[in-house]
Design an enzyme around this catalytic site. Sequence first.
Site, PDB file in Angstrom:
ATOM      1  N   LYS A 112     -11.068  -4.629  -2.751  1.00 28.72           N
ATOM      2  CA  LYS A 112     -12.130  -3.616  -2.787  1.00 28.72           C
ATOM      3  C   LYS A 112     -11.684  -2.428  -3.618  1.00 28.72           C
ATOM      4  O   LYS A 112     -12.448  -1.903  -4.411  1.00 28.72           O
ATOM      5  CB  LYS A 112     -12.438  -3.115  -1.365  1.00 28.72           C
ATOM      6  CG  LYS A 112     -13.020  -4.141  -0.425  1.00 28.72           C
ATOM      7  CD  LYS A 112     -13.386  -3.453   0.899  1.00 28.72           C
ATOM      8  CE  LYS A 112     -13.221  -4.380   2.079  1.00 28.72           C
ATOM      9  NZ  LYS A 112     -12.137  -3.998   2.997  1.00 28.72           N
ATOM     10  N   LYS A 158      -4.816 -10.437  -6.098  1.00 27.00           N
ATOM     11  CA  LYS A 158      -5.891 -10.729  -5.144  1.00 27.00           C
ATOM     12  C   LYS A 158      -7.108  -9.844  -5.451  1.00 27.00           C
ATOM     13  O   LYS A 158      -6.933  -8.662  -5.757  1.00 27.00           O
ATOM     14  CB  LYS A 158      -5.359 -10.425  -3.736  1.00 27.00           C
ATOM     15  CG  LYS A 158      -6.242 -10.867  -2.608  1.00 27.00           C
ATOM     16  CD  LYS A 158      -5.732 -10.314  -1.293  1.00 27.00           C
ATOM     17  CE  LYS A 158      -5.872  -8.805  -1.245  1.00 27.00           C
ATOM     18  NZ  LYS A 158      -5.700  -8.184   0.067  1.00 27.00           N
ATOM     19  N   LYS A 191       0.827  -1.214   0.000  1.00 29.54           N
ATOM     20  CA  LYS A 191       0.000   0.000   0.000  1.00 29.54           C
ATOM     21  C   LYS A 191       0.859   1.261   0.000  1.00 29.54           C
ATOM     22  O   LYS A 191       0.492   2.250  -0.619  1.00 29.54           O
ATOM     23  CB  LYS A 191      -0.932   0.013   1.221  1.00 29.54           C
ATOM     24  CG  LYS A 191      -2.101  -0.967   1.101  1.00 29.54           C
ATOM     25  CD  LYS A 191      -3.170  -0.653   2.137  1.00 29.54           C
ATOM     26  CE  LYS A 191      -4.328  -1.631   2.052  1.00 29.54           C
ATOM     27  NZ  LYS A 191      -5.305  -1.461   3.131  1.00 29.54           N
TER      28      LYS A 191
END
Length: 339
Positions: free
Chosen positions: A204, A201, A120
């Site tokens: 969201k 993966k 991230k």
Amino acid sequence: MSGSDRRKLRVLSGVQPSGSLHIGNYLGALVQWRDLQDTYENFFCVVDMHALTVPENVRAAGLREKTLEVAALYLASGIDPARSTVFVQSEVSAHAELAWVLTCVAPLGWLQRMTQFKTKSDAASTVGSGLLTYPALMAADILLYEADQVPVGADQKQHIELARDVAARFNDLFGPTFKLPNPMIPPTGARVMGLDDPAAKMSKSTGEKAPGHAIGLLDPPNVVKKAIMRAVTDTGSELNWAEASPGVKNLVTIFAAITAETPDAVAARYEGRGYGYLKKDLVDVVEAALTPLRARYTELRADPTYLHGVLDAGAERARAVADPVLARAKVAAGLGRAR
Ligand code: TYM
């Protein structure tokens, strides 16, 4: 209540209201939670303070609205407030307080090693410090409830191991205080991949940007169908399970996780047949799960009083468990006055 006089083992888990929930969240987390409700004493929170670790996403999504959406999705997935405590993380202040204590105990190197932090922070131009200390808050979530098991998808395993290590370090420094938690990962569906890119993966945040990446729990049937029918497979056209590509494996795994079969059992029925058959049946299997979920969700959102009542009662029950554990940890760590 101390760990030893409890009747049932405890679980705690949570989902960030950071985007639209997808079938990965459902299979990795919600289905597990639903199925263990009778066996354990359960605490399920909507972790809104975790969503704040990427503040840029919060403004766009409307965090308070998403928090209600996620809470309603817990109930629509079969979480029963009579058997499980459902609450919002920021409404139980012990989480923020213990997170600070654990931030002081967690060595910087442990936090910097977290895969999710690395991914991230690489993707962002500005990184808030909360993204780094995020696992200390997650450890607080877990340790406050003396959770025995933490049911999550595979991507959260590293954070739970860290929570365990932080608890052990605290106990070493300040005396036995916290119970050491264990991850609980489902055998099938623990790592659902993107339908558009089986190497990534299902997430969201990607789902918000890339149509066809995720199966959103609240996506309309035609959108779900399109995403599945267009899912990446491989250059072949018939199923050969022994040599199946990641995309084909992902579709079979989603199927098997929903129908509670093994991927081998599902694959055996489609062996040598065209991918179209598998995809068409997968659309039906997914719809059979999502149709009642969407209907219940719509009902729940139509009656905000009920949902707010569940969350108010949940926060009260959660505080009753968390506050004494926090108080104990603060005394152990030397905070407050000697009396
Ligand atoms: P979050 O919000 O990213 O994901 C919520 C849950 O869904 C699982 N999951 C998946 N499972 C299978 N396939 C996927 N593609 C997939 N994507 C997500 C996650 O493993 C998770 O179980 N840090 C956590 C939230 C959290 C938490 C906690 C969890 C905060 N405090 C305490 C457990 C206990 C997170 O970001 O999950």
